[in-house]
Design a protein around this motif. Structure first.
Motif, mmCIF file in Angstrom:
data_model
loop_
_atom_site.group_PDB
_atom_site.id
_atom_site.type_symbol
_atom_site.label_atom_id
_atom_site.label_comp_id
_atom_site.label_asym_id
_atom_site.label_seq_id
_atom_site.Cartn_x
_atom_site.Cartn_y
_atom_site.Cartn_z
ATOM 1 N N GLU A 1 -88.237 12.911 20.835
ATOM 2 C CA GLU A 1 -87.463 11.993 21.824
ATOM 3 C C GLU A 1 -87.670 10.472 21.324
ATOM 4 O OE1 GLU A 1 -86.018 11.686 26.450
ATOM 5 O OE2 GLU A 1 -86.937 13.545 25.710
ATOM 6 N N GLY A 2 -86.555 9.806 21.606
ATOM 7 C CA GLY A 2 -86.792 8.370 21.180
ATOM 8 C C GLY A 2 -85.434 7.714 21.647
ATOM 9 N N GLN A 3 -85.805 6.262 21.737
ATOM 10 C CA GLN A 3 -84.671 5.459 22.486
ATOM 11 C C GLN A 3 -84.897 3.946 21.878
ATOM 12 O OE1 GLN A 3 -86.389 5.093 26.736
ATOM 13 N NE2 GLN A 3 -85.551 2.982 26.229
ATOM 14 N N LEU A 4 -83.727 3.257 22.099
ATOM 15 C CA LEU A 4 -83.756 1.830 21.558
ATOM 16 C C LEU A 4 -82.729 1.220 22.375
ATOM 17 C CD1 LEU A 4 -84.902 -0.293 19.506
ATOM 18 C CD2 LEU A 4 -82.870 0.259 18.130
ATOM 19 N N ASP A 5 -83.313 -0.061 22.932
ATOM 20 C CA ASP A 5 -82.303 -0.869 23.861
ATOM 21 C C ASP A 5 -82.405 -2.361 23.686
ATOM 22 O OD1 ASP A 5 -83.574 -1.645 26.767
ATOM 23 O OD2 ASP A 5 -84.602 -0.143 25.744
ATOM 24 N N GLY A 6 -81.733 -2.998 23.982
ATOM 25 C CA GLY A 6 -81.685 -4.702 23.978
ATOM 26 C C GLY A 6 -80.372 -5.282 24.036
ATOM 27 N N PRO A 7 -80.343 -6.631 23.901
ATOM 28 C CA PRO A 7 -79.029 -7.176 23.936
ATOM 29 C C PRO A 7 -78.679 -6.860 22.377
ATOM 30 C CG PRO A 7 -81.015 -8.903 23.318
ATOM 31 C CD PRO A 7 -81.596 -7.431 23.931
ATOM 32 N N ALA A 8 -77.198 -6.952 22.360
ATOM 33 C CA ALA A 8 -76.293 -6.691 21.008
ATOM 34 C C ALA A 8 -75.822 -8.112 20.760
ATOM 35 C CB ALA A 8 -75.251 -5.555 21.357
ATOM 36 N N TRP A 9 -75.169 -8.547 21.509
ATOM 37 C CA TRP A 9 -74.806 -9.998 21.421
ATOM 38 C C TRP A 9 -74.353 -10.579 22.777
ATOM 39 C CZ3 TRP A 9 -72.041 -5.955 19.316
ATOM 40 C CH2 TRP A 9 -70.847 -5.751 19.776
ATOM 41 N N LYS A 10 -73.887 -11.896 22.702
ATOM 42 C CA LYS A 10 -73.435 -12.397 23.939
ATOM 43 C C LYS A 10 -72.902 -11.598 24.970
ATOM 44 C CE LYS A 10 -71.734 -16.728 26.018
ATOM 45 N NZ LYS A 10 -70.927 -18.144 26.097
ATOM 46 N N ASN A 11 -73.274 -11.407 26.233
ATOM 47 C CA ASN A 11 -72.884 -10.592 27.243
ATOM 48 C C ASN A 11 -72.849 -9.324 27.169
ATOM 49 O OD1 ASN A 11 -72.324 -13.140 28.734
ATOM 50 N ND2 ASN A 11 -70.341 -13.281 27.749
ATOM 51 N N VAL A 12 -73.366 -8.706 25.966
ATOM 52 C CA VAL A 12 -73.049 -7.202 25.572
ATOM 53 C C VAL A 12 -74.795 -6.715 25.321
ATOM 54 C CG1 VAL A 12 -72.576 -5.473 23.754
ATOM 55 C CG2 VAL A 12 -71.312 -7.583 24.452
ATOM 56 N N LYS A 13 -75.063 -5.527 26.056
ATOM 57 C CA LYS A 13 -76.237 -4.979 25.569
ATOM 58 C C LYS A 13 -76.085 -3.196 25.459
ATOM 59 C CE LYS A 13 -76.689 -5.026 30.772
ATOM 60 N NZ LYS A 13 -77.491 -5.561 31.953
ATOM 61 N N PHE A 14 -77.068 -2.811 24.732
ATOM 62 C CA PHE A 14 -76.832 -1.276 24.028
ATOM 63 C C PHE A 14 -78.042 -0.653 24.538
ATOM 64 C CE2 PHE A 14 -79.695 -3.199 20.838
ATOM 65 C CZ PHE A 14 -80.223 -2.189 20.413
ATOM 66 N N PHE A 15 -77.827 0.499 24.448
ATOM 67 C CA PHE A 15 -78.692 1.577 25.039
ATOM 68 C C PHE A 15 -78.576 2.895 24.142
ATOM 69 C CE2 PHE A 15 -80.767 5.172 26.981
ATOM 70 C CZ PHE A 15 -82.106 5.056 27.239
ATOM 71 N N ILE A 16 -79.426 3.450 23.293
ATOM 72 C CA ILE A 16 -79.366 4.612 22.270
ATOM 73 C C ILE A 16 -80.324 5.431 22.740
ATOM 74 C CG2 ILE A 16 -78.954 5.405 19.930
ATOM 75 C CD1 ILE A 16 -78.030 2.579 19.167
ATOM 76 N N ALA A 17 -80.204 6.718 22.836
ATOM 77 C CA ALA A 17 -81.382 7.670 22.982
ATOM 78 C C ALA A 17 -81.088 8.886 22.368
ATOM 79 C CB ALA A 17 -81.474 7.856 24.565
ATOM 80 N N GLY A 18 -82.124 9.713 21.821
ATOM 81 C CA GLY A 18 -81.457 10.970 21.229
ATOM 82 C C GLY A 18 -82.964 12.112 21.586
ATOM 83 N N GLN A 19 -82.640 13.148 21.487
ATOM 84 C CA GLN A 19 -83.562 14.354 21.655
ATOM 85 C C GLN A 19 -83.258 15.136 20.652
ATOM 86 O OE1 GLN A 19 -83.315 16.923 25.069
ATOM 87 N NE2 GLN A 19 -85.014 15.972 25.619
ATOM 88 N N TYR A 20 -84.196 15.948 19.979
ATOM 89 C CA TYR A 20 -84.085 17.016 18.919
ATOM 90 C C TYR A 20 -85.187 18.230 19.417
ATOM 91 C CZ TYR A 20 -83.943 19.880 14.835
ATOM 92 O OH TYR A 20 -83.894 20.907 14.048
ATOM 93 N N PHE A 21 -84.563 19.171 19.927
ATOM 94 C CA PHE A 21 -85.434 20.052 20.512
ATOM 95 C C PHE A 21 -85.432 21.500 19.574
ATOM 96 C CE2 PHE A 21 -85.594 24.277 22.799
ATOM 97 C CZ PHE A 21 -86.676 24.219 23.549
ATOM 98 N N VAL A 22 -86.843 22.147 19.041
ATOM 99 C CA VAL A 22 -86.953 22.993 18.297
ATOM 100 C C VAL A 22 -87.860 24.066 19.193
ATOM 101 C CG1 VAL A 22 -87.691 24.107 16.053
ATOM 102 C CG2 VAL A 22 -86.771 21.772 16.244
ATOM 103 N N HIS A 23 -87.209 25.289 19.232
ATOM 104 C CA HIS A 23 -87.724 26.375 20.059
ATOM 105 C C HIS A 23 -87.934 27.479 19.152
ATOM 106 C CE1 HIS A 23 -87.905 28.989 24.081
ATOM 107 N NE2 HIS A 23 -88.920 29.284 23.074
ATOM 108 N N GLN A 24 -89.087 27.601 18.450
ATOM 109 C CA GLN A 24 -89.445 29.008 17.426
ATOM 110 C C GLN A 24 -89.865 30.234 18.414
ATOM 111 O OE1 GLN A 24 -88.391 29.056 14.688
ATOM 112 N NE2 GLN A 24 -88.368 26.990 13.984
#
Length: 597
Positions: free
Chosen positions: A279-302
């Motif tokens: 699981e990971g995430q990344l966020d912060g300001p993109a440009w003026k008056n715009v901010k972003f958030f990205i998150a992902g999860q990869y689950f492996v169940h053997q």
């Protein structure tokens, strides 16, 4: 005002100059009187041209935010005035020229807010400025509303589950529902579980990375007319937004290995199970008056399940692997083009692969089937602050879902109770859904009334191909009858397994919370729902709640009642169409031949 004043002084000066040449002694008292009258008129006009602004700074729950810092900027002259809220969040600006302003509010632990306000000659009602908690807040100062009436919309036994809970609790498979579902009403299990609401829009599941969830609220405002379910029958989820000040990220891996597990009593050895979650995430300001958030999860169940079955040839005891892979992605953009408007764009992706399902117990490995699910979801929200007392939000969601089930073999199924089940799983399903939701919700505050109203439409289009048991199933009464080749019954489905159908769901609501004095508030609401596939239109659902604080206000009595309707699930309409006598028919043959009936 300046032009008129100058013109008046010019004429008075001309009058004085001309008076020196004509009747100077008689006009001196007149000139003095006119000058005095002018000063009085000017002072009165200036006094009438000033106004004041009062209000309260609140947190998301409506409690006052103490010591908030405020700046009021005149839109015409850019002049600024500063003030600070008191211990209960109240503030006041006085001696303000009439006109339009921008009110800027800052407080520790909250996002900075900008609200357009107007100052008029007549004192208006106090405004309310509600702040949002900052994503990176480590400390938030609030004050109890000891001097205001208790709100009927608040519920002190509401359960907020924040990001700290979700990140630190040992939740199985990083499933956020594992914790939240513990606090919902157990009766919801009979109607498909609690209703999940993500950012104000209903969702079929909570397939989100844990790091993308800001809060999950249970039993908040139990009798609100805005929702179809009561407080403990729904989960209100808010997704995270990015930071506007700095960049941040997170990467984590969770591992659960079979070497630490105990052996299944029916398995000859410990199965090689392993659960891994990236699981990971990344966020912060993109440009003026715009901010972003990205998150992902990869689950492996053997995963692995024990098979214990008795066939005519031998006793089978083995472990059989059933791997599961799940990918969840979420991306969000927050764009604020002006202090009064805000856009939220969100995209969600889900992909699930479950192989070798159904193999366990008496089911042999040949009964395995695979499941594949995929979802694309696009969400748009437009939030507009038309005035300090009127807030409007437009929400749009577009969804595409696919669900496919396939048997590993098309051979007829064989069922011998208490011994084994073999042959094909007779699973063949292809489901497609295209739909969404369009809703508009507004909040209006006037005096002691807090009104909330809105409406929404959910169009849904389905395509289903369900060819279950098209290869047939032999059922034997015992292992001996199987050895003799004498099935008790043979069943098979025939016909056209393809159906198309659509439905529209409409709802509207209105509610008003009235504060009656300093110790009583009453919430009254009405909701109406409609489904296009049901010819029943009397679906009015009234709601009522109150909060009363007698005596010293240390005790608050709360109560409420309401009517709630449960919508008919799409599966009922699907099965009705498939078994309407024209699409599918089931053939049952008693004492059929084997292997050819």
């Amino acid at each position: 005002m300046t032009g008129i004043d100058f013109d008046f002084l010019f004429r008075l000066d001309d009058l004085l100059r001309s008076s020196r040449r004509t009747a100077r002694p008689r006009l001196v008292p007149l000139a003095a009187a006119l000058a005095l009258l002018f000063c009085l008129i000017r002072a009165t006009a200036e006094a009438q041209a000033l106004g004041e602004l009062k209000g309260m700074v609140q947190d998301p729950t409506g409690s006052g935010v103490p010591n908030a810092r405020l700046k009021l900027q005149n839109r015409s002259t850019s002049e600024e005035s500063a003030a600070a809220a008191d211990g209960t969040g109240q503030f006041e600006f006085t001696g303000l020229p009439l006109g339009h302003y921008i009110l800027k509010v800052k407080a520790q632990g909250f996002e900075e807010a900008e609200v357009p306000v107007s100052v008029h000659a007549d004192p208006g009602r106090p405004i309310q400025v509600r702040l949002e908690v900052a994503e990176d807040a480590t400390q938030v100062d609030v004050t109890a509303r000891l001097h205001s009436a208790p709100s009927a919309q608040d519920n002190l036994d509401a359960i907020p589950i924040d990001r700290g809970w979700l990140q630190n609790l040992p939740v199985k498979e990083r499933d956020p529902l594992a914790v939240a579902s513990l606090f919902t009403d157990p009766a919801t299990a009979r109607i498909g579980g609690p209703k999940i609401i993500v950012d104000g829009v209903e969702s079929d599941g909570l397939d989100l990375p844990v790091s993308a969830i800001k809060t999950i609220n249970i039993n908040q405002n139990p009798y609100s007319a805005e929702w179809a379910r009561p407080g403990k029958g729904r989960l209100e989820v808010t997704t995270r937004k990015g930071s506007s000040r700095h960049y941040g990220g997170l990467l984590m891996y969770t591992l659960d290995n079979w070497r630490l597990d105990a052996r299944d009593a029916f398995a000859p050895s410990r199965p090689p199970k392993q659960h891994g979650v990236w699981e990971g995430q990344l966020d912060g300001p993109a440009w003026k008056n715009v901010k972003f958030f990205i998150a992902g999860q990869y689950f492996v169940h053997q995963n692995s399940y024990a098979v214990t079955a008795q066939t005519p040839d031998a006793l089978i005891m083995t472990n059989y692997g059933a791997p599961v892979r799940r990918t969840n992605l979420l991306g969000r953009l927050d764009f604020r083009p002006s202090p009064t408007t805000k856009f939220i764009f969100r995209y969600k992706f889900r992909d699930v692969s479950q192989r070798n399902q159904g193999v366990r117990g008496f089911n042999l490995p040949e009964r395995a089937f695979d499941i594949f699910k995929r979802e694309h979801q696009l969400y748009l929200s437009y939030l507009s602050t038309l005035s300090p007392a009127f807030l409007n939000e437009l929400r749009l969601k577009v969804v595409h879902n696919s669900d496919e089930d396939y048997s590993r073999t098309d051979e007829p199924a064989i069922v011998v109770p208490g011994a084994f089940s073999g042959g094909g799983a007779q699973a063949s399903l292809r489901l497609r859904e295209n739909g969404g939701e369009l809703a508009d919700v507004a909040t209006y505050i006037r005096g002691n009334h807090t009104m909330r109203f809105g409406a929404g439409l959910r169009p849904r289009i389905f395509s289903t191909y369900d060819a279950a048991n098209f290869g047939g199933t032999f059922k034997f009464s015992s292992l001996a009858s199987f050895t003799e080749g004498l099935p008790e019954v043979f069943t098979i489905n025939q016909g056209n397994p393809q159906v198309y159908y659509h439905r529209q769901e409409f709802y509207s609501f209105f509610q008003d919370e009235v504060r009656l004095g300093s110790n009583l508030s009453v919430l009254m609401g009405l909701r109406y729902e409609l489904q296009s596939n049901i010819s029943h239109y009397n679906n009015f659902a009234p709601r009522l709640a109150f909060a009363y604080a007698p005596g010293g206000r240390r005790t608050v009595l709360r109560g409420g009642a309401g009517i709630f309707y449960n919508r008919q699930p799409p599966e009922m309409q699907e099965q009705t169409l498939l078994h309407d006598g024209r699409h599918l028919r089931e053939v049952v043959i008693s004492h059929a031949g084997f292997p050819s009936p």
